[in-house]
Design an enzyme around this catalytic site. Structure first.
Site, PDB file in Angstrom:
ATOM      1  CD1 TRP A 186       1.511  -8.095   5.756  1.00  0.00           C
ATOM      2  CD2 TRP A 186       0.012  -6.451   5.555  1.00  0.00           C
ATOM      3  NE1 TRP A 186       2.032  -6.979   6.381  1.00  0.00           N
ATOM      4  CE2 TRP A 186       1.123  -5.948   6.275  1.00  0.00           C
ATOM      5  CE3 TRP A 186      -1.073  -5.597   5.309  1.00  0.00           C
ATOM      6  CZ2 TRP A 186       1.186  -4.646   6.754  1.00  0.00           C
ATOM      7  CZ3 TRP A 186      -1.003  -4.299   5.778  1.00  0.00           C
ATOM      8  CH2 TRP A 186       0.106  -3.828   6.492  1.00  0.00           C
ATOM      9  CG  ASP A 223      -1.940   8.782  -6.580  1.00  0.00           C
ATOM     10  OD1 ASP A 223      -1.550   9.947  -6.452  1.00  0.00           O
ATOM     11  OD2 ASP A 223      -2.383   8.105  -5.621  1.00  0.00           O
TER      12      ASP A 223
END
EC number: 2.7.1.-
Length: 409
Positions: free
Chosen positions: A224, A289
């Protein structure tokens, strides 16, 4: 010789001298840039193997503090990272102290908190390495191994815009369930002798859980980014409609790039070149995508395009989705440094480099041989596309010098 002839001759010699001087200076500058690109490439190759071991150079800091200090507006991690192996070792081994459903999105994931308070995103294994994802180029579940491979490709290309990713095996019964939130725990089930969960997401279904091999689940963990670097989400200018029969403007308007260039933040700064770098990256991994992308918040177009969520990649090695390259062949510009790096990776170097970079990962082998072979083939297509652009517009227009200072405080 008459005076007039002498004056003309001197004028000609002066013009030749000026042009020669300018040409030499330009060549020296170009040569210096190319030499630096070559040196950077050799440094990258020398540091490809990342041994996952706990040793840290900075004994007074945790691996999480070190990784957080790496992040700057134009890089997630610096070129010289002697502690990279220690940080990735911590990601793959540190005790899980909390497990929750993943942040909002379309695909199954879990949010884990590791010892020391570090957040990571866990994506479970859904496919065997040799499974071929049929259908649209963005079809199928997320591929955990694609996240690992994409991170190492980011290192090889010299972009350094992808968060750190490493493979990890977790015991769902002993490591996850005891520290899972009620929301996550409520999605666990047993299928045969295997522990499974289906999580919470847009496409998450109780009928489509991710299952471990017994209790042991293979997956990837993505580090993260530090909370002091909040993200801003942007619609990708070359995003798809995802609606059958409805094309996006870029799919039928060959002059679409001209319109993009007049729109902020693509009218100035590095963002358009980042889009083109990303198109090259996505074409190599087969990722069609990227409908949105993230940058750092309040950056006014100056921060990098962060290469997040690369799991819809490496689905079908036989499918080369050329439309992913639309930003490149419609705009016909590319960074000189990117162009140089792509050329250094020809003749099987890319495949070999990626294989080496991934060899120490806990879930190695990360990719099947057909996917590695496809990378080299796709690289040739990218080089051919740039060649078409330079043939049409000339290298001075297509190859853009855009080297940016990347300071780490």
């Amino acid at each position: 010789m008459k005076l007039k002839q002498r004056v003309v001759l001197l004028a000609i010699l002066l013009v030749i001298f000026i042009f020669t001087k300018v040409f030499l200076i330009d060549n020296l500058d170009t040569s210096a840039a190319h030499r630096e690109d070559q040196r950077a490439f050799q440094r990258m190759l020398a540091g490809l193997r990342v041994a996952l071991e706990p040793r840290l150079e900075h004994t007074l800091q945790s691996p999480w503090e070190i990784a957080a200090q790496w992040v700057v507006p134009r890089e997630v991690y610096p070129e010289d990272t002697p502690e990279l192996g220690a940080v990735m070792h911590a990601m793959s081994t540190k005790k899980i102290i909390k497990a929750d459903v993943g942040y909002k999105g379309t695909q199954l994931k879990a949010l884990l908190i590791l010892e020391g308070g570090q957040k990571v995103v866990f994506k479970p294994k859904r496919y065997a390495r040799d499974y071929i994802v049929e259908g649209e180029p963005y079809a199928g579940y997320d591929r955990h191994n694609a996240e690992v491979a994409a991170f190492h490709l980011d290192r090889i290309l010299g972009f350094r815009r992808a968060p750190l990713v490493v493979g990890r095996f977790v015991n769902l019964r002993t490591e996850i369930k005891p520290v899972a939130t009620e929301q996550l725990l409520g999605t666990f089930m047993t299928v045969g002798n295997n522990t499974c969960f289906y999580g919470k997401c847009y496409y998450c279904r109780e009928t489509e859980p991710a299952c471990a091999d017994g209790d042991i689940m293979e997956g990837s963990v993505t580090l993260w980014l530090p909370d002091v670097w909040p993200l801003q989400k942007h619609r990708h200018p070359w995003g798809r409609t995802y609606r059958e029969g409805k094309l996006a403007r870029w799919e039928y308007d060959e002059s679409y790039c001209d319109a993009v260039k007049k729109t902020a933040p693509y009218d100035s700064g590095p963002r358009l070149l980042d889009i083109i770098d990303t198109a090259i990256f996505d074409y190599l991994i087969g990722n069609a995508d990227r409908h949105h992308y993230e940058s750092f918040q309040d950056d006014e177009g100056a921060s990098m395009l962060i290469l997040l969520d690369n799991a819809k990649s490496f689905g079908n090695p036989a499918l080369d989705e050329r439309s992913i390259l639309a930003p490149l062949y419609q705009c016909c510009i590319i960074r000189v440094s990117t162009w140089n790096r792509l050329n250094y990776l020809k003749n099987g170097v890319l495949k070999s480099a990626l294989k080496t970079a991934m060899s120490h990962d806990p879930i190695s082998p990360v990719l099947s041989t057909p996917h590695l072979d496809a990378l080299d083939q796709r690289l040739l297509s990218i080089l051919a596309t740039v060649k078409q652009c330079t043939d049409q517009f000339g290298p001075d227009v297509v190859l853009v010098e855009d080297r940016m200072t990347l300071s780490h405080l």
